[in-house]
Design a protein around this motif. Structure first.
Motif, PDB file in Angstrom:
ATOM      1  N   VAL A 191       0.820  -1.220   0.000  1.00  0.00           N
ATOM      2  CA  VAL A 191       0.000   0.000   0.000  1.00  0.00           C
ATOM      3  C   VAL A 191       0.853   1.270   0.000  1.00  0.00           C
ATOM      4  O   VAL A 191       0.326   2.372  -0.111  1.00  0.00           O
ATOM      5  CB  VAL A 191      -0.995   0.039   1.194  1.00  0.00           C
ATOM      6  N   SER A 192       2.165   1.130   0.134  1.00  0.00           N
ATOM      7  CA  SER A 192       3.012   2.328   0.178  1.00  0.00           C
ATOM      8  C   SER A 192       3.407   2.736  -1.240  1.00  0.00           C
ATOM      9  O   SER A 192       3.097   2.057  -2.207  1.00  0.00           O
ATOM     10  CB  SER A 192       4.274   2.028   0.985  1.00  0.00           C
ATOM     11  N   SER A 193       4.141   3.849  -1.330  1.00  0.00           N
ATOM     12  CA  SER A 193       4.610   4.289  -2.648  1.00  0.00           C
ATOM     13  C   SER A 193       5.981   3.707  -2.968  1.00  0.00           C
ATOM     14  O   SER A 193       6.470   3.828  -4.078  1.00  0.00           O
ATOM     15  CB  SER A 193       4.695   5.813  -2.693  1.00  0.00           C
ATOM     16  N   GLU A 194       6.621   3.119  -1.949  1.00  0.00           N
ATOM     17  CA  GLU A 194       7.957   2.547  -2.172  1.00  0.00           C
ATOM     18  C   GLU A 194       7.869   1.087  -2.628  1.00  0.00           C
ATOM     19  O   GLU A 194       6.866   0.428  -2.407  1.00  0.00           O
ATOM     20  CB  GLU A 194       8.784   2.557  -0.880  1.00  0.00           C
ATOM     21  N   GLU A 195       8.970   0.624  -3.182  1.00  0.00           N
ATOM     22  CA  GLU A 195       9.049  -0.785  -3.582  1.00  0.00           C
ATOM     23  C   GLU A 195       9.068  -1.684  -2.351  1.00  0.00           C
ATOM     24  O   GLU A 195       9.635  -1.322  -1.333  1.00  0.00           O
ATOM     25  CB  GLU A 195      10.359  -1.042  -4.339  1.00  0.00           C
ATOM     26  N   LYS A 196       8.494  -2.864  -2.478  1.00  0.00           N
ATOM     27  CA  LYS A 196       8.552  -3.844  -1.395  1.00  0.00           C
ATOM     28  C   LYS A 196       8.935  -5.188  -1.999  1.00  0.00           C
ATOM     29  O   LYS A 196       8.520  -5.504  -3.124  1.00  0.00           O
ATOM     30  CB  LYS A 196       7.185  -3.990  -0.721  1.00  0.00           C
ATOM     31  N   THR A 197       9.673  -5.950  -1.216  1.00  0.00           N
ATOM     32  CA  THR A 197      10.118  -7.248  -1.719  1.00  0.00           C
ATOM     33  C   THR A 197       9.487  -8.365  -0.880  1.00  0.00           C
ATOM     34  O   THR A 197       9.377  -8.243   0.335  1.00  0.00           O
ATOM     35  CB  THR A 197      11.661  -7.334  -1.581  1.00  0.00           C
ATOM     36  N   ALA A 198       9.095  -9.415  -1.545  1.00  0.00           N
ATOM     37  CA  ALA A 198       8.518 -10.561  -0.827  1.00  0.00           C
ATOM     38  C   ALA A 198       8.941 -11.837  -1.543  1.00  0.00           C
ATOM     39  O   ALA A 198       9.390 -11.790  -2.692  1.00  0.00           O
ATOM     40  CB  ALA A 198       7.000 -10.446  -0.829  1.00  0.00           C
ATOM     41  N   SER A 199       8.774 -12.962  -0.859  1.00  0.00           N
ATOM     42  CA  SER A 199       9.145 -14.189  -1.559  1.00  0.00           C
ATOM     43  C   SER A 199       7.957 -14.735  -2.347  1.00  0.00           C
ATOM     44  O   SER A 199       6.792 -14.472  -2.032  1.00  0.00           O
ATOM     45  CB  SER A 199       9.710 -15.213  -0.587  1.00  0.00           C
ATOM     46  N   ILE A 200       8.305 -15.498  -3.356  1.00  0.00           N
ATOM     47  CA  ILE A 200       7.283 -16.015  -4.271  1.00  0.00           C
ATOM     48  C   ILE A 200       7.746 -17.403  -4.709  1.00  0.00           C
ATOM     49  O   ILE A 200       8.960 -17.642  -4.813  1.00  0.00           O
ATOM     50  CB  ILE A 200       7.134 -15.041  -5.483  1.00  0.00           C
ATOM     51  N   SER A 201       6.810 -18.305  -4.950  1.00  0.00           N
ATOM     52  CA  SER A 201       7.270 -19.634  -5.369  1.00  0.00           C
ATOM     53  C   SER A 201       7.722 -19.554  -6.835  1.00  0.00           C
ATOM     54  O   SER A 201       7.165 -18.802  -7.634  1.00  0.00           O
ATOM     55  CB  SER A 201       6.172 -20.671  -5.161  1.00  0.00           C
ATOM     56  N   GLU A 202       8.708 -20.342  -7.144  1.00  0.00           N
ATOM     57  CA  GLU A 202       9.397 -20.149  -8.427  1.00  0.00           C
ATOM     58  C   GLU A 202       8.518 -20.388  -9.657  1.00  0.00           C
ATOM     59  O   GLU A 202       8.701 -19.760 -10.679  1.00  0.00           O
ATOM     60  CB  GLU A 202      10.654 -21.014  -8.475  1.00  0.00           C
ATOM     61  N   ASN A 203       7.538 -21.298  -9.509  1.00  0.00           N
ATOM     62  CA  ASN A 203       6.706 -21.576 -10.691  1.00  0.00           C
ATOM     63  C   ASN A 203       5.411 -20.769 -10.704  1.00  0.00           C
ATOM     64  O   ASN A 203       4.472 -21.105 -11.410  1.00  0.00           O
ATOM     65  CB  ASN A 203       6.352 -23.060 -10.731  1.00  0.00           C
ATOM     66  N   ALA A 204       5.390 -19.739  -9.898  1.00  0.00           N
ATOM     67  CA  ALA A 204       4.146 -18.995  -9.744  1.00  0.00           C
ATOM     68  C   ALA A 204       3.690 -18.367 -11.060  1.00  0.00           C
ATOM     69  O   ALA A 204       4.498 -17.890 -11.842  1.00  0.00           O
ATOM     70  CB  ALA A 204       4.352 -17.905  -8.715  1.00  0.00           C
TER      71      ALA A 204
END
Ligand code: NOJ
Length: 513
Positions: free
Chosen positions: A472-485
């Motif tokens: 919800v912010s204006s900055e970039e955010k990083t999260a993990s994701i499954s590789e075949n997503a």
């Protein structure tokens, strides 16, 4: 549990303001019938229509004068029958509004109850023993009846409370127990009204102030018993009909009262409010706000307590808005609204869309209160269909309109939303279609929290095979994701690198796998 609820997406219609088919300046039932294809096209397959009963309209119809009569301004019983059969042919369910807690003070039951001479309605309302008996802890209308006594009101002065008795009896001279035969008679009167409409083909009710029935019932023990009894009637005679409560206490309404659905209402400072509508010292502290200064704590504390305890019994319902609160546009940008819709369409429960929210209609300030609307009036203005006269709502002279239409040059309309990839409408339509397509996004899979942290603007949860991300912010955010997503929906830009996703500002992502 009615099966159709699992895949229902509701559309709330404030009938006064939806579509005026006969050109008298006010919406009507024929107008709703004409617009059913529009609702279906959006993806909604159920309606909740605010009260359409005969009323003096001191509270927009929540003051019922005759429960079995259609208000003239909306049409006739034949129009209702036509609405039900057309909607059903199109696969659309129809809920009416049930107002069990009070009536209008012009209702025949109340006119009888006000009389000095005892009659069959004398105990249908709550009167003190004499006019000199006016305990200040109760909201009473004093000295206005032929009968020697003051009556309790449930909401506005024109809405006397029906008598379902008291749980704690503090004034035995005039308070009847909730299990007295007089209180039971009121339950039967309401059941009779329900049966009338259900027998006609209505698919259930949204229940107004469902927790308000029995008085001095803080834990709602006796009130819940009444609803559990009504649920027995529903299960036996109308098993495919549904009840949604205006209560906002799922443990009581779903578990104890037997409601199929309970609204998550906007109570200042609660989970709904802190997600979407939380102004503190005029600053927006909602989680979904452009300022991004809110947090999820209140919501998650409430939701993660209620959801596991109630999910086997019924649905907690998120709504984009309703006729009682300012529209979302008052609090946030269209961009942020699209994030909130992503949330609502990927949460368990049954979502409700308030008419006009799908095109980003604005909350109109500075309107004179209409029919007891007061601050709510600005969310009840006519639906904006196109650029023609009165934005396509009515062919009547402007002076005859129920409420003025949005006069701004850039007023959103259905016409200027449809087909525009970036519009709130197209976004919501896509999300509703995803919800219909994937049972995981509805109720087949549990809600599983993946990431939420105080002071952090990233929110991630899983729904079975799907993961939903919000930044919800204006900055970039990083999260993990499954590789075949597989990304099946996104708002804004993102970048996937192996097992990491970078979400650019104000973004939502739904991934599968
Ligand atoms: C809740 C309804 O939503 C509101 O519009 C009405 O004024 C009150 N109940 C009283 O019936």
């Amino acid at each position: 549990m009615p099966k159709w609820l699992e895949n229902a997406v509701f559309y709330e219609i404030y009938p006064q303001s939806f579509y005026d088919a006969n050109g008298d300046g006010i919406g009507d039932i024929q107008g709703i019938i004409k617009k059913l294809p529009y609702i279906k096209e959006l993806g909604c397959n159920a309606l909740w229509i605010n009260p359409i009963y005969d009323s003096p309209f001191m509270d927009a119809g929540y003051d019922v004068r005759d429960h079995k009569k259609v208000a003239q301004r909306y049409g006739t019983l034949d129009d209702v029958k036509e609405l039900l059969s057309t909607a059903h042919q199109m696969g659309i369910k129809v809920l009416f509004d049930l107002v069990p807690g009070h009536t209008s003070d012009t209702n025949e039951w109340f006119l009888q109850a006000k009389k000095a001479k005892k009659n069959e309605y004398t105990d249908c309302y709550i009167f003190t023993k004499s006019v000199w008996d006016a305990p200040p802890e109760y909201r009473l209308m004093c000295g206005v009846c032929e009968r020697d006594g003051n009556y309790l009101v449930n909401y506005f002065s024109s809405q006397p409370a029906l008598n379902y008795g008291f749980y704690d009896i503090t004034h035995p001279s005039w308070q009847l127990p909730y299990d007295s035969k007089e209180a039971q008679k009121t339950v039967e009167l309401i059941k009779d009204i329900m049966r009338y409409w259900l027998d006609l083909g209505v698919d259930g009710f949204r229940v107004d102030m469902a927790d308000s029935l029995v008085k001095n019932d803080d834990k709602k023990i006796a009130t819940s018993k009444i609803w559990a009894n009504i649920r027995e009637m529903m299960d036996k005679d109308y098993p495919q009909c549904a009840l949604v409560s205006e209560w906002c206490n799922p443990q009581r309404s779903l578990n104890d009262g037997g409601f199929h659905m309970d609204f998550y209402l906007d109570h200042y400072g609660n989970g709904y409010s802190t997600l979407f509508r939380y102004l503190v010292d005029e600053k927006n502290k909602s989680f979904f706000s452009d300022e991004a200064q809110g947090d999820l704590t209140t919501f998650l504390d409430e939701y993660l307590t209620n959801y596991p305890l109630t999910k086997d019994n019924g649905y907690i319902c998120f709504m984009t808005n309703n006729h009682d609160m300012p529209r979302a546009t008052f609090y946030m940008s269209n961009e942020m609204i699209k994030l909130t819709h992503t949330f609502m369409m990927t949460m368990p429960g049954v979502p409700f869309v308030y008419y006009g929210d799908e095109i980003g209609m604005r909350y109109q300030t500075d309107l004179v209160s209409k029919e007891g609307g007061f601050s709510r009036t600005g969310s009840r203005t006519p639906m904006q269909w196109d650029s023609s006269k009165n934005l396509g709502f009515s062919t009547a002279d402007e002076s005859k309109l129920y409420l003025p239409v949005d006069k701004s040059a850039d007023a959103p309309t259905v016409e200027n939303n449809i087909g525009k990839k970036e519009s709130i409408y197209e976004n919501l339509k896509t999300l509703i279609a995803l919800r219909h397509k994937y049972a995981d996004l509805r109720n087949e899979s549990d809600f599983e929290l993946v990431h939420a942290q105080k002071g952090d603007n990233l929110f991630v949860y899983k729904r079975g095979d799907f993961t939903v991300y919000f930044n919800v912010s204006s900055e970039e955010k990083t999260a993990s994701i499954s590789e075949n997503a597989e990304v099946i929906f996104s708002l804004g830009e993102y970048d996937v690198q192996k097992d990491t996703v970078i979400l650019k500002g104000k973004n939502a992502l739904i991934i599968k796998g």
